[in-house]
Design a protein around this motif. Structure first.
Motif, PDB file in Angstrom:
ATOM      1  N   ALA A 176      64.468 -25.980 113.681  1.00  0.00           N
ATOM      2  CA  ALA A 176      64.118 -25.692 112.285  1.00  0.00           C
ATOM      3  C   ALA A 176      64.997 -26.514 111.338  1.00  0.00           C
ATOM      4  N   ALA A 177      66.293 -26.603 111.636  1.00  0.00           N
ATOM      5  CA  ALA A 177      67.191 -27.422 110.813  1.00  0.00           C
ATOM      6  C   ALA A 177      66.767 -28.887 110.885  1.00  0.00           C
ATOM      7  N   GLN A 178      66.424 -29.347 112.062  1.00  0.00           N
ATOM      8  CA  GLN A 178      65.968 -30.734 112.219  1.00  0.00           C
ATOM      9  C   GLN A 178      64.739 -30.992 111.350  1.00  0.00           C
ATOM     10  N   ASP A 179      63.817 -30.054 111.339  1.00  0.00           N
ATOM     11  CA  ASP A 179      62.614 -30.216 110.521  1.00  0.00           C
ATOM     12  C   ASP A 179      62.974 -30.275 109.031  1.00  0.00           C
ATOM     13  N   ILE A 188      71.377 -23.515 105.666  1.00  0.00           N
ATOM     14  CA  ILE A 188      72.456 -22.542 105.849  1.00  0.00           C
ATOM     15  C   ILE A 188      71.944 -21.316 106.601  1.00  0.00           C
ATOM     16  N   SER A 189      70.731 -20.874 106.282  1.00  0.00           N
ATOM     17  CA  SER A 189      70.145 -19.736 107.007  1.00  0.00           C
ATOM     18  C   SER A 189      69.977 -20.057 108.488  1.00  0.00           C
ATOM     19  N   GLU A 190      69.568 -21.280 108.780  1.00  0.00           N
ATOM     20  CA  GLU A 190      69.414 -21.669 110.192  1.00  0.00           C
ATOM     21  C   GLU A 190      70.769 -21.749 110.884  1.00  0.00           C
ATOM     22  N   THR A 191      71.801 -22.207 110.178  1.00  0.00           N
ATOM     23  CA  THR A 191      73.126 -22.239 110.808  1.00  0.00           C
ATOM     24  C   THR A 191      73.645 -20.820 111.022  1.00  0.00           C
ATOM     25  N   ASP A 192      73.296 -19.894 110.122  1.00  0.00           N
ATOM     26  CA  ASP A 192      73.661 -18.491 110.332  1.00  0.00           C
ATOM     27  C   ASP A 192      72.958 -17.931 111.567  1.00  0.00           C
TER      28      ASP A 192
END
Length: 184
Positions: free
Chosen positions: A59-62, A82-86
């Motif tokens: 998702a972060a990559q996208d 930031i949500s994806e890293t969380d």
């Protein structure tokens, strides 16, 4: 003793021994079943955490691809990163393998502070390459882990990006320390 009584006592003794063996066998079987169920639940937890971590990285990559690929990333795309890293950090807590857990911790921090993965003054294409190399490396780590292989060592590009981020963090910590000194 009469043979009928002796025969009856032997039969009764055999029944008692048989019943005791059945009870012990049942207890052992139940204990084994409990251990197997617990191991299966833990394996399911590990699989779920791993899948969540993979999904968060994709998702972060996208989001980054949209940012640099000319497609609209949407408002608040950085907050989505930031949500994806969380989400990656939450998955990391459950991962049992220490080396994978450490790598997930690093990657979550690296993606959160992505602007600092390239050297100071780098332009967007350099930042994009640094982010993509970190993500590519993490996908290699996921593949090795899933296939049961050893987690690959940090790639040169990954190590450079981490070094750039570590340098920035040190500078921020030094600046905070100086500011706190100045307030005393």
């Amino acid at each position: 003793m009469q043979p009928e009584v002796l025969s009856g006592l032997i039969g009764f003794g055999g029944a008692v021994v048989g019943a005791g063996a059945a009870i012990v066998g049942t207890a052992i079987q139940q204990n084994h079943a409990k251990k197997m169920a617990k191991a299966e639940r833990e394996a399911d937890r590990q699989d779920t955490a791993f899948d969540t971590a993979v999904q968060a990285v994709f998702a972060a990559q996208d989001l980054f691809r949209r940012r640099w690929g000319g497609r609209p990333a949407g408002e608040g795309w950085e907050q989505k990163v930031i949500s994806e890293t969380d989400r990656l950090r939450l998955a990391m807590i459950t991962i049992a393998q220490p080396e994978l857990r450490q790598r997930l911790k690093e990657v979550s921090e690296m993606l959160r502070y992505w602007e600092h993965l390239a050297p100071f003054g780098a332009d967007d294409p350099d930042r994009h390459r640094a982010v993509q190399r970190v993500i590519d490396h993490m996908l290699d780590v996921f593949g090795a882990y899933r296939s049961g292989g050893a987690i690959p060592p940090r790639s040169k590009e990954y190590a450079e990006a981490k070094g750039n981020l570590d340098t920035w963090i040190e500078e921020m910590e030094d600046q905070e320390a100086r500011e706190q000194e100045g307030q005393r």
